[in-house]
Design an enzyme around this catalytic site. Structure first.
Site, short mmCIF file in Angstrom:
data_model
loop_
_atom_site.label_atom_id
_atom_site.label_comp_id
_atom_site.label_asym_id
_atom_site.label_seq_id
_atom_site.Cartn_x
_atom_site.Cartn_y
_atom_site.Cartn_z
N HIS A 82 27.71 34.77 47.56
CA HIS A 82 27.71 35.83 46.54
C HIS A 82 26.36 35.85 45.83
CE1 HIS A 82 29.75 38.61 43.79
NE2 HIS A 82 28.94 38.11 42.88
N ASP A 161 39.99 40.99 36.32
CA ASP A 161 38.54 41.15 36.26
C ASP A 161 38.17 42.63 36.26
OD1 ASP A 161 35.73 40.18 36.40
OD2 ASP A 161 35.79 41.28 38.29
N ARG A 168 33.90 45.36 29.44
CA ARG A 168 32.63 44.68 29.11
C ARG A 168 31.46 45.62 29.28
NH1 ARG A 168 32.34 40.23 33.13
NH2 ARG A 168 30.31 39.82 32.22
N SER A 183 34.07 35.87 36.04
CA SER A 183 34.26 37.13 36.78
C SER A 183 33.94 36.91 38.27
CB SER A 183 33.35 38.20 36.17
OG SER A 183 33.16 39.28 37.03
N LYS A 187 36.89 36.14 41.67
CA LYS A 187 36.97 36.97 42.88
C LYS A 187 36.76 36.12 44.13
CE LYS A 187 34.10 39.80 40.85
NZ LYS A 187 33.37 40.78 40.12
#
Ligand code: URA
Length: 432
Positions: A82, A161, A168, A183, A187
């Protein structure tokens, strides 16, 4: 338990318990609380931060707030990667096929672009007929057969999320290290990965602007991993200029293909190989950094990485001929050349603005509903440290309309600093 008491507790800098955090997340998903109450809690968390225990509890509660995918029937360690979000950051399209060609099972769940940053799923959309919307069963079958799947997150993955992120985004509570860490990690946990490699971007095109914040974010995510017995490895990479030379969707896929063909080097390749090496290490495919890098480089030379990408495209319904014939990608109608107004060294770039310029061509979205122009974007023709003469081409701008090209050019005009002084070149990968 009452939401008002919890907001007050966090406002007063007291640590929330695991049960209280679960109650909060459960109420968010079941729509028991008003948006203003959730936002007040987010702001209290933003201002007073979260302890490591609170961050771990929040991550798990968010991961469990939707579907948790299960790929345990696939043999071996499943490693995901990621990036925290960058410009011209196409590492997945290089790293994933290379690692799969080395024998690692790669189930990569990706997202769409966010603000000025690009997203792998949008890039894959530029391959005619490519299908990134797969079920868990379809993904399992493809990984078993080909070792590789690139797919979008299922609709209800980490549901909390989705709700928290959209609040947010509009309440000034994005740039919080524990909120970003939970967050991202929620995931990744929900996507069924055994181990995770993180690319934490740092610089003027990233959420983390300085090295200390980037380190703290990386360490927080590693700690969350330790807390839940998942192996997490992180690198910090520079985002003070675009990582690759192409910023857009089809043009980023083409740059990835060129790297897999062995025709291109540069920072994008460097970071892709570093991430790939970490993935091979976590997946126990190699024993050392040097062995992993050698394996990946070999798979560029012998074109096995390129062939893995071809297989991936074919089995997910796409037209794999794009690899040999780039004219099969969507083509932009307008092109504008952006030239240098003076001579000197490319001293610095404002990567955020360059990402925004690409967005103006149609390569990104202003609102959630916008439809992306898959052929639009910017091809950079210079890097920091290059010497350019007046009139040299700095970038090529592509879009469906000349007006959009002009808009992008006007932003680029204020994004590239040219100086008589040669800049000091910094490392792309920052050790920490
Ligand atoms: N990416 C995410 O998925 N979440 C954040 O909060 C920031 C970047």
């Amino acid at each position: 338990m009452d939401i008002i008491d919890l907001i007050i507790k966090k406002r007063d800098k007291k640590e929330l318990t695991d049960k209280e955090i679960k109650y909060f997340i459960d109420g968010v998903v079941k729509q028991k609380f008003k948006d203003y109450q959730i936002s007040a809690m987010l702001m209290a968390m933003f201002i007073n931060s979260l302890t490591l225990n609170e961050t771990a509890s929040l991550t798990m509660a968010m991961a469990q707030s939707g579907q948790i995918l299960d790929f345990s029937e696939i043999e071996g360690i499943k490693v995901d990667k990621h990036s925290t979000g960058g410009v011209a950051d196409t590492t997945t399209l290089i790293t994933a096929p290379l690692c799969a060609a080395c024998g690692l099972s790669v189930i990569k769940m990706s997202g769409r672009g966010l603000g000025h940053t690009g997203g792998t799923i949008d890039k894959l959309d530029s391959i005619p007929n490519f299908n990134s919307c797969l079920t868990q069963k379809e993904a399992c079958e493809l990984v078993r057969k080909n070792k590789i799947v690139l797919m979008q997150a299922t609709k209800n993955l980490a549901l909390a999320d989705k709700i928290l992120y959209s609040l947010r985004d509009v309440t000034g509570t994005v740039e919080s290290i524990p909120l970003i860490a939970s967050s991202i990690m929620s995931k990744k946990i929900a996507s069924g990965a055994d181990a995770i490699v993180l690319d934490v971007k740092c610089g003027n095109g990233a959420f983390m602007k300085d090295i200390n914040s980037a380190k703290e974010l990386a360490e927080t995510m590693i700690n969350i991993g330790e807390n839940i017995s998942k192996n997490v490895s992180a690198i910090i990479t520079d985002m003070n200029e675009p990582l690759g030379m192409n910023i857009g969707n089809s043009i980023e896929v083409i740059e990835a293909i060129e790297i897999l063909k062995g025709n291109k080097g540069g920072k994008l390749k460097e970071v892709s190989l570093e991430l790939g090496t970490r993935m091979l290490l976590l997946g126990k495919i190699c024993k050392s950094i040097s062995e992993g890098k050698k394996m990946l480089e070999e798979n560029i030379k012998n074109k096995k990485g390129l062939e893995k990408l071809r297989t991936l495209i074919k089995y997910q319904g796409g037209n794999e001929s794009v690899i040999d014939n780039y004219s099969l990608f969507p083509q932009a109608k307008s092109k504008l050349i952006f030239t240098s107004l003076k001579s000197g060294y490319i001293y610095s770039m404002n990567t955020y603005k360059i990402g925004r310029a690409a967005l103006e061509t149609g390569a990104g979205r202003h609102t959630k509903e916008d439809i992306i122009e898959l052929s639009a974007g910017i091809k950079m023709k210079c890097k920091i440290g290059d010497y350019v003469s007046e009139g040299d081409i700095l970038a090529e701008i592509y879009s469906s309309s000349y007006e959009k090209c002009i808009k992008a050019k006007n932003i680029l005009l204020h994004s590239i600093e040219i100086s008589k002084n040669k800049p000091e070149l910094k490392n792309t990968i920052i050790n920490f």
